[in-house]
Write an enzyme that holds these catalytic residues in place. Structure first.
Site, PDB file in Angstrom:
ATOM      1  N   ASP A   8       0.800  -1.235   0.000  1.00 17.61           N
ATOM      2  CA  ASP A   8       0.000   0.000   0.000  1.00 17.61           C
ATOM      3  C   ASP A   8       0.837   1.292   0.000  1.00 17.61           C
ATOM      4  O   ASP A   8       1.449   1.634   1.022  1.00 17.61           O
ATOM      5  CB  ASP A   8      -0.940   0.024   1.210  1.00 17.61           C
ATOM      6  CG  ASP A   8      -1.806  -1.223   1.323  1.00 17.61           C
ATOM      7  OD1 ASP A   8      -1.340  -2.311   0.928  1.00 17.61           O
ATOM      8  OD2 ASP A   8      -2.934  -1.112   1.829  1.00 17.61           O
ATOM      9  N   GLU A  39      -3.867   2.128  -3.243  1.00 16.78           N
ATOM     10  CA  GLU A  39      -5.176   2.564  -2.752  1.00 16.78           C
ATOM     11  C   GLU A  39      -5.135   3.718  -1.755  1.00 16.78           C
ATOM     12  O   GLU A  39      -6.166   4.317  -1.470  1.00 16.78           O
ATOM     13  CB  GLU A  39      -5.949   1.351  -2.200  1.00 16.78           C
ATOM     14  CG  GLU A  39      -5.828   1.140  -0.741  1.00 16.78           C
ATOM     15  CD  GLU A  39      -7.207   1.246  -0.101  1.00 16.78           C
ATOM     16  OE1 GLU A  39      -8.172   1.554  -0.796  1.00 16.78           O
ATOM     17  OE2 GLU A  39      -7.278   1.049   1.102  1.00 16.78           O
ATOM     18  N   ASN A  40      -3.932   4.032  -1.238  1.00 17.16           N
ATOM     19  CA  ASN A  40      -3.801   5.174  -0.324  1.00 17.16           C
ATOM     20  C   ASN A  40      -2.882   6.257  -0.903  1.00 17.16           C
ATOM     21  O   ASN A  40      -2.357   7.086  -0.158  1.00 17.16           O
ATOM     22  CB  ASN A  40      -3.228   4.723   1.025  1.00 17.16           C
ATOM     23  CG  ASN A  40      -4.020   3.608   1.657  1.00 17.16           C
ATOM     24  OD1 ASN A  40      -3.573   2.470   1.720  1.00 17.16           O
ATOM     25  ND2 ASN A  40      -5.222   3.910   2.101  1.00 17.16           N
ATOM     26  N   ASN A  67     -10.386  -0.619  -0.242  1.00 13.84           N
ATOM     27  CA  ASN A  67     -11.632  -0.073   0.297  1.00 13.84           C
ATOM     28  C   ASN A  67     -11.818   1.415   0.013  1.00 13.84           C
ATOM     29  O   ASN A  67     -12.929   1.925   0.076  1.00 13.84           O
ATOM     30  CB  ASN A  67     -11.733  -0.343   1.801  1.00 13.84           C
ATOM     31  CG  ASN A  67     -10.517   0.138   2.555  1.00 13.84           C
ATOM     32  OD1 ASN A  67      -9.388  -0.228   2.212  1.00 13.84           O
ATOM     33  ND2 ASN A  67     -10.720   0.956   3.564  1.00 13.84           N
ATOM     34  N   HIS A  68     -10.719   2.128  -0.312  1.00 14.69           N
ATOM     35  CA  HIS A  68     -10.836   3.564  -0.610  1.00 14.69           C
ATOM     36  C   HIS A  68     -10.916   3.845  -2.114  1.00 14.69           C
ATOM     37  O   HIS A  68     -10.653   4.976  -2.546  1.00 14.69           O
ATOM     38  CB  HIS A  68      -9.646   4.327  -0.027  1.00 14.69           C
ATOM     39  CG  HIS A  68      -9.627   4.355   1.466  1.00 14.69           C
ATOM     40  ND1 HIS A  68     -10.704   4.763   2.224  1.00 14.69           N
ATOM     41  CD2 HIS A  68      -8.660   4.019   2.350  1.00 14.69           C
ATOM     42  CE1 HIS A  68     -10.393   4.684   3.517  1.00 14.69           C
ATOM     43  NE2 HIS A  68      -9.164   4.220   3.615  1.00 14.69           N
ATOM     44  N   HIS A 151      -7.244  -7.604  -0.181  1.00  8.89           N
ATOM     45  CA  HIS A 151      -7.207  -6.397   0.640  1.00  8.89           C
ATOM     46  C   HIS A 151      -8.179  -6.575   1.797  1.00  8.89           C
ATOM     47  O   HIS A 151      -9.396  -6.453   1.626  1.00  8.89           O
ATOM     48  CB  HIS A 151      -7.596  -5.208  -0.238  1.00  8.89           C
ATOM     49  CG  HIS A 151      -7.239  -3.888   0.351  1.00  8.89           C
ATOM     50  ND1 HIS A 151      -5.964  -3.378   0.318  1.00  8.89           N
ATOM     51  CD2 HIS A 151      -7.987  -2.964   1.000  1.00  8.89           C
ATOM     52  CE1 HIS A 151      -5.946  -2.203   0.904  1.00  8.89           C
ATOM     53  NE2 HIS A 151      -7.161  -1.923   1.338  1.00  8.89           N
ATOM     54  N   HIS A 176      -3.717  -3.882   3.196  1.00 12.23           N
ATOM     55  CA  HIS A 176      -4.677  -3.046   3.930  1.00 12.23           C
ATOM     56  C   HIS A 176      -4.254  -2.698   5.359  1.00 12.23           C
ATOM     57  O   HIS A 176      -4.513  -1.581   5.789  1.00 12.23           O
ATOM     58  CB  HIS A 176      -6.084  -3.659   3.966  1.00 12.23           C
ATOM     59  CG  HIS A 176      -7.065  -2.849   4.775  1.00 12.23           C
ATOM     60  ND1 HIS A 176      -7.467  -1.590   4.402  1.00 12.23           N
ATOM     61  CD2 HIS A 176      -7.704  -3.113   5.945  1.00 12.23           C
ATOM     62  CE1 HIS A 176      -8.329  -1.119   5.311  1.00 12.23           C
ATOM     63  NE2 HIS A 176      -8.481  -2.015   6.252  1.00 12.23           N
ATOM     64  N   HIS A 178      -1.253  -2.325   6.623  1.00 18.60           N
ATOM     65  CA  HIS A 178      -0.046  -1.483   6.607  1.00 18.60           C
ATOM     66  C   HIS A 178       1.036  -1.951   7.568  1.00 18.60           C
ATOM     67  O   HIS A 178       2.005  -1.223   7.806  1.00 18.60           O
ATOM     68  CB  HIS A 178      -0.372  -0.006   6.889  1.00 18.60           C
ATOM     69  CG  HIS A 178      -1.282   0.609   5.872  1.00 18.60           C
ATOM     70  ND1 HIS A 178      -1.611   1.939   5.883  1.00 18.60           N
ATOM     71  CD2 HIS A 178      -1.933   0.080   4.814  1.00 18.60           C
ATOM     72  CE1 HIS A 178      -2.433   2.212   4.889  1.00 18.60           C
ATOM     73  NE2 HIS A 178      -2.644   1.082   4.221  1.00 18.60           N
TER      74      HIS A 178
HETATM   75 FE   LIG Z   1      -7.253  -0.262   2.675  1.00 20.64          FE
END
Ligand SMILES: [Fe+2]
Length: 259
Positions: A8, A39-40, A67-68, A151, A176, A178
């Protein structure tokens, strides 16, 4: 074949680390194919078309999300047409984008990448288990080498999915949380697995966010605007080796300091 999975990418520090370091890291590690979870990338939540293009230009063959995915509205049109940037397949039907990409490695071998979201705590529209078999079968029809970015929040669910897919895919790599887990391994059926590949970004933080802001929100319960942190930047992820049939032969966690 050697695959590098970059965990991530968080905020500007994570994006910069990929841009400045990934091209030479690909050479140093003799990587044939690279997957980056982005995703981040946009300030800790979601990704923009520009940031996605930068990750691809820096050496990502495929970018996965989580999820984001929808945090930045401008990504919707981009995902609708992109063949290299994918989002979890189980976000709901009729939404832009795909949960499966197939792209060539350095020697031309096809590699399929699948992206799914965990059920526990993330509440996807469809459980990953409903789509798992169909997606993996489609991926295997198109490529011998199949990498799954799962994720998910819970270690139990990530280990379960790796076990379910052991012998059917090359790797099941958790993302996810981290926090890189110390369990990179090859399962008995020939599937590489790690419960969480970690985070590419600022580790002097609470999973990417400025620590004092995250702590203030937790302690007071009041809304606090989060900012991405900047210190102790690392690229984290996993290197997976596999044979021509897509069976994993090695799986090793990677952690590279960038600042
Ligand atoms: Fe996530």
């Amino acid at each position: 074949m050697r695959i590098l999975f970059v965990a991530d990418v968080f905020g500007p520090a994570g994006s910069r680390a990929v841009q400045s370091r990934l091209p030479e890291l690909r050479d140093e590690l003799r990587v044939d194919f690279c997957v980056v979870n982005g995703e981040n990338a946009a300030d800790g939540r979601g990704i923009t078309p520009k940031l996605a293009d930068r990750l691809l230009a820096s050496g990502a063959d495929v970018v996965t999300l989580g999820n984001h995915t929808w945090a930045r509205t401008e990504i919707q049109d981009y995902l609708a047409t992109s063949e290299r940037v994918i989002r979890p397949a189980n976000l709901g039907s009729g939404l832009p984008g795909s949960g499966l990409a197939v792209a060539p490695a350095a020697d031309g071998t096809a590699v399929a990448v699948v992206n799914l979201l965990g059920r526990l705590f993330l509440d996807p529209a469809v459980t990953p288990f409903e789509l798992l078999d169909g997606l993996v079968e489609e991926a295997r029809r198109r490529a011998k080498v199949v990498v799954v970015d799962f994720h998910a929040e819970a270690t139990s669910e990530k280990i379960a999915v790796a076990r379910i897919l052991d012998g059917r895919v090359t790797a099941v790599l958790g993302t996810h949380t981290h926090v890189q887990t110390n369990d990179a391994r090859v399962l008995p059926g020939g599937t590489a697995a790690i419960t969480d590949a970690g985070m590419t970004g600022p580790h002097d933080s609470v999973i990417g966010v400025e620590a004092d802001l995250a702590i203030r929100r937790m302690v007071t319960g009041l809304p606090v605007r989060f900012s991405p942190a900047t210190g102790d930047v690392r690229i984290e992820g996993v290197v997976v080796d596999c044979d021509a049939d897509g069976r994993a032969t090695a799986c090793e966690a990677v952690r590279v300091s960038v600042d």
